[in-house]
Design an enzyme around this catalytic site. Structure first.
Site, mmCIF file in Angstrom:
data_model
loop_
_atom_site.group_PDB
_atom_site.id
_atom_site.type_symbol
_atom_site.label_atom_id
_atom_site.label_comp_id
_atom_site.label_asym_id
_atom_site.label_seq_id
_atom_site.Cartn_x
_atom_site.Cartn_y
_atom_site.Cartn_z
ATOM 1 N N ASP A 125 16.936 -23.006 -6.372
ATOM 2 C CA ASP A 125 15.548 -22.594 -6.580
ATOM 3 C C ASP A 125 15.019 -22.044 -5.265
ATOM 4 O O ASP A 125 15.093 -22.711 -4.225
ATOM 5 C CB ASP A 125 14.705 -23.796 -7.033
ATOM 6 C CG ASP A 125 13.236 -23.436 -7.182
ATOM 7 O OD1 ASP A 125 12.942 -22.524 -7.974
ATOM 8 O OD2 ASP A 125 12.394 -24.054 -6.499
ATOM 9 N N GLU A 209 17.500 -17.982 -9.490
ATOM 10 C CA GLU A 209 16.513 -17.332 -10.355
ATOM 11 C C GLU A 209 16.376 -15.877 -9.943
ATOM 12 O O GLU A 209 16.616 -15.508 -8.790
ATOM 13 C CB GLU A 209 15.169 -18.054 -10.253
ATOM 14 C CG GLU A 209 14.671 -18.244 -8.829
ATOM 15 C CD GLU A 209 13.498 -19.203 -8.743
ATOM 16 O OE1 GLU A 209 12.736 -19.299 -9.724
ATOM 17 O OE2 GLU A 209 13.350 -19.854 -7.700
ATOM 18 N N CYS A 282 6.887 -36.333 -16.813
ATOM 19 C CA CYS A 282 7.091 -35.767 -18.146
ATOM 20 C C CYS A 282 6.414 -36.679 -19.183
ATOM 21 O O CYS A 282 6.752 -37.868 -19.279
ATOM 22 C CB CYS A 282 8.578 -35.635 -18.446
ATOM 23 S SG CYS A 282 8.920 -35.023 -20.110
ATOM 24 N N CYS A 285 9.367 -38.097 -21.808
ATOM 25 C CA CYS A 285 10.397 -39.083 -21.434
ATOM 26 C C CYS A 285 10.003 -39.934 -20.229
ATOM 27 O O CYS A 285 10.798 -40.752 -19.757
ATOM 28 C CB CYS A 285 11.733 -38.390 -21.194
ATOM 29 S SG CYS A 285 11.702 -37.205 -19.829
ATOM 30 N N ASP A 292 10.520 -28.546 -7.319
ATOM 31 C CA ASP A 292 11.596 -27.645 -6.890
ATOM 32 C C ASP A 292 12.978 -28.159 -7.294
ATOM 33 O O ASP A 292 13.844 -27.372 -7.705
ATOM 34 C CB ASP A 292 11.524 -27.448 -5.369
ATOM 35 C CG ASP A 292 10.208 -26.813 -4.935
ATOM 36 O OD1 ASP A 292 9.682 -25.984 -5.697
ATOM 37 O OD2 ASP A 292 9.709 -27.147 -3.851
#
Length: 307
Positions: A125, A209, A282, A285, A292
């Site tokens: 990343d 990316e 999240c 979960c 990053d």
């Protein structure tokens, strides 16, 4: 007939002239393919000056022991030869920088031995605070070289604005500024080469990316930092080095929401689109993510077709 009418053409390096015609042909092809604007003459104010001459009849040669380069028309030229040349010489490009330094770039054709295969895959990343973050959690430092010399450059630019354009002191100050930018460029490129070479040596498959840098540069808040971190040069080096040394380089879709997607359950959190959010939990979960590191893992999965 042409040489009789224009005797001075005898002194022109016909090979450099041929390359100029090739460059013009490429420019027109790019224009008709809508890849660039209509070709135009280079301005005399343009500081980037160079010419290329092709190798023929041993007109280009390098003496590594005595640091001498043989060039057409110029003859023997003293130079600092920083490394030995392997393979067949194709051409030589002579250029001058804004700081009046001359460089000779010699293009050669050679067979490069692929590196020994390793059983390792990495997702990367690209960042601003850190140069890049790997899927293994490694953070590679952003040296922020522009920031280091920015104060000195601004001071000289203020001095330059008060001097008469074209004057002796104006040119002196302008050269000082050019020296700083040259130093910044050299430090940045040296660091990027060291980083990319290590990544290529340690990994068989490299996945990053595919950022749309031109669009991101429109944001005035981060444009300077993006330019300083030099993502485009980083990915360019990874691309050609992977091609040279038998590695696989993959770029994932630039529209893939790598930072917003939980790599555990796949939940997409749109709130993470805000760059100020560095860590998030999240809701599905209950896993805590570093923005990053999570993005690097998602890039890895996407590149391998697992996401």
């Amino acid at each position: 007939m042409l040489k009789q009418e224009y005797p001075f053409l005898k002194e022109v390096d016909k090979f450099a002239l041929t390359n100029a015609i090739y460059d013009l042909d490429t420019a027109f092809k790019n224009f008709y393919a809508k890849r660039s604007n209509y070709p135009k003459f280079k301005s005399k104010k343009n500081p980037n000056k160079s010419y290329t001459t092709n190798f023929t009849n041993n007109n280009i040669a390098v003496d590594f022991d005595n640091n001498i380069i043989k060039l057409p028309k110029l003859g023997l030229v003293k130079a600092k030869v920083h490394r030995k040349i392997n393979g067949r010489i194709i051409n030589a490009t002579v250029s001058i920088t804004k700081t009046n330094k001359y460089y000779i770039a010699i293009t050669t054709e050679e067979e490069i031995e692929p590196l020994k295969e390793v059983n390792k895959v990495v997702g990367i990343d690209l960042g601003i605070k850190d140069l890049c973050i790997t899927s293994e959690g490694e953070k590679i430092e952003n040296i922020k070289v522009l920031q280091k010399y920015e104060t000195n450059i601004k001071k000289l630019q203020r001095q330059l604005s008060k001097k008469q354009k074209g004057g002796k002191n104006y040119n002196k100050t302008k050269r000082k500024i050019a020296l700083y930018y040259e130093k910044i460029k050299n430090i940045r490129n040296d660091y990027l080469h060291k980083v990319t070479t290590r990544i290529i040596n340690e990994n068989q498959v490299i996945i990053t990316e595919n950022l749309y840098v031109k669009s991101m540069m429109q944001d005035s808040h981060i444009a300077k930092n993006i330019a300083d971190v030099s993502w485009r040069e980083l990915t360019r080096q990874l691309s050609y080095k992977a091609n040279w040394y038998g590695r696989t380089y993959i770029r994932v879709d630039k529209y893939y929401a790598s930072s917003q997607t939980c790599h555990i359950c796949g939940y997409k959190n749109s709130k993470v689109k805000d760059l100020s959010v560095r860590n998030w939990i999240c809701p599905k979960c209950n896993i805590t993510h570093n923005r990053d590191e999570n993005a690097a893992i998602n890039i890895l999965y996407k590149g391998l077709g697992l996401a």
